[in-house]
Design a protein around this motif. Structure first.
Motif, short mmCIF file in Angstrom:
data_model
loop_
_atom_site.label_atom_id
_atom_site.label_comp_id
_atom_site.label_asym_id
_atom_site.label_seq_id
_atom_site.Cartn_x
_atom_site.Cartn_y
_atom_site.Cartn_z
N ASP A 166 20.90 10.26 -16.63
CA ASP A 166 21.58 10.23 -17.93
C ASP A 166 21.01 11.36 -18.79
O ASP A 166 19.88 11.27 -19.29
N PHE A 167 21.77 12.44 -18.96
CA PHE A 167 21.28 13.64 -19.63
C PHE A 167 20.79 13.34 -21.05
O PHE A 167 19.67 13.72 -21.42
N TYR A 212 22.06 11.87 -10.65
CA TYR A 212 22.35 10.58 -11.29
C TYR A 212 21.35 10.29 -12.41
O TYR A 212 20.77 9.20 -12.49
N ARG A 225 22.75 20.19 -16.88
CA ARG A 225 23.69 19.05 -16.92
C ARG A 225 24.29 18.80 -15.53
O ARG A 225 24.43 17.66 -15.10
N LYS A 226 24.63 19.89 -14.84
CA LYS A 226 25.18 19.74 -13.49
C LYS A 226 24.13 19.16 -12.55
O LYS A 226 24.44 18.30 -11.71
N ASP A 253 23.77 15.46 -13.26
CA ASP A 253 24.88 14.71 -12.69
C ASP A 253 24.67 14.49 -11.19
O ASP A 253 24.90 13.39 -10.67
#
Length: 375
Positions: A179-180, A177, A170-171, A174
């Protein structure tokens, strides 16, 4: 061909580059293939240190040996190629045991002889310590699997904690850029080329390796997406304490990214140095010729000059300096003697007897993102 930090020829001394400043060291690395018409050398006794937390760009024409150097770092040269020499990885002692995330259990206080690892150790090493995004890797996703399954499969194969690793992903998403939720539930064909490339970078970093090797990662992308990827890589390096080895044929592309640039010609390094120094005033005639052939909006089209001649045949590499058949400053000495990399300035080495003449005779104009200057 050795890089000598002191300005003399030969292999760098341990006192000149302290081990804690080096994450990988390559010495006398050579790759050969047996062909019907003779033995082909595609990496020719190269030496290079990769410094911890730097972005190192390896640049050269197609067929110069860049990808073989990248594969050598991971002992990933495919059969029937033969890799010899020494490739050493130095763990980050400051990271301590917290650096151990997967199954690779080499002692963190010891250097690792990469070419001496057994198959299981090598598989773990390639993801957990040094990871690679291969050329054309956007097509390597299994089209029948959603993106989440690719991450889960990799994490579980290395006996890492799934929840912990996915939090790390997830990091990474982010920082890249991405969208997880959308990407994780998508199939590869549902993603654009740029998103797939960024997702591959995240997959390569899922086990927090120290070194990320990237082989032509932007080659299949449009110019805007290339610039987007480039701008993200420095942020990734800073945020996740990465060392990045970036393989490319596009020298100006890495002008605003790399800390150092290593230029390859005929399967060996001919110039290595700090990006600002090399881009502003390259010393080797090959590097200067590469820069002279780059389009510029501030110079006349007539000033662009392609490098005359053909790149060397790996079965029949020229004697002496391998660039001499194409070099405008070469003489009889260059046909016989092979120059070693030697210091030209504090952080710039070139394998050439006539760097002053090269600078006088081969001029270029370059809009250099790393300096904002024209040369």
């Amino acid at each position: 061909m050795a890089i000598d930090q002191s300005g003399t020829t030969g292999t760098p001394d341990a006192d000149e580059d302290e081990p804690e400043d080096i994450v990988m060291s390559v010495r006398d690395a050579r790759v050969s293939f047996d062909m019907a018409r003779g033995q082909a050398w595609v990496l020719n006794d190269v030496d290079l240190d990769v410094r911890r937390n730097e972005i190192l760009a390896v640049v050269g024409e197609s067929g110069s040996g860049k990808s073989m150097f990248a594969s050598a770092l991971l002992d990933a040269v495919e059969d029937p190629g033969r890799l010899a020499g020494d490739v050493t990885y130095y763990p980050d002692e400051a990271a301590g045991e917290s650096q151990t995330i997967g199954s690779f259990d080499e002692g963190l206080d010891d250097s690792v002889d990469v070419l001496d690892l057994d198959p299981d150790e090598l598989q773990a090493f390639r993801w957990e310590k040094v990871s690679m995004v291969f050329q054309g890797a956007m097509n390597s996703f299994n089209p029948t699997m959603k993106i989440k399954a690719h991450f889960h499969e990799t994490i579980q194969a290395h006996n890492a904690v799934l929840e912990e690793r996915m939090d790390h992903v997830r990091k990474l998403f982010d920082a890249l850029y991405i969208d997880f939720d959308r990407v994780m539930t998508s199939y590869p064909h549902e993603l654009s080329g740029g998103i797939k490339q960024r997702t591959l970078i995240a997959l390569a970093l899922v086990l927090e390796p120290e070194v990320l090797v990237m082989d032509e990662p932007t080659a299949a992308l449009d110019l805007l997406m290339q610039r987007s990827i480039i701008s993200m890589l420095r942020n990734l390096r800073d945020e996740f304490d990465l060392t990045i080895v970036f393989i490319t044929h596009d020298l100006p592309l890495v002008g605003g990214l790399a800390d150092r640039i290593a230029v390859m010609y005929a399967f060996e390094f001919v110039e290595v140095g700090a990006t600002r120094d090399l881009m502003k005033n390259a010393a080797h005639p090959y590097t200067r010729s590469l820069l002279r052939s780059v389009p510029s909006i501030t110079s006349d089209v007539d000033e662009m000059e392609p490098i005359e001649g053909a790149r060397p045949d790996p079965v029949n590499i020229p004697t002496g300096c391998s660039f001499h058949p194409r070099c405008p400053v070469a003489d009889d000495r260059c046909e016989i003697e092979d120059p070693d990399l030697a210091a030209v300035e504090d952080d710039l080495q070139a394998a050439c007897f006539y760097t002053d003449q090269a600078r006088e005779q081969i001029d270029y104009t370059l809009e250099d993102e790393s300096t904002g200057d024209d040369r």
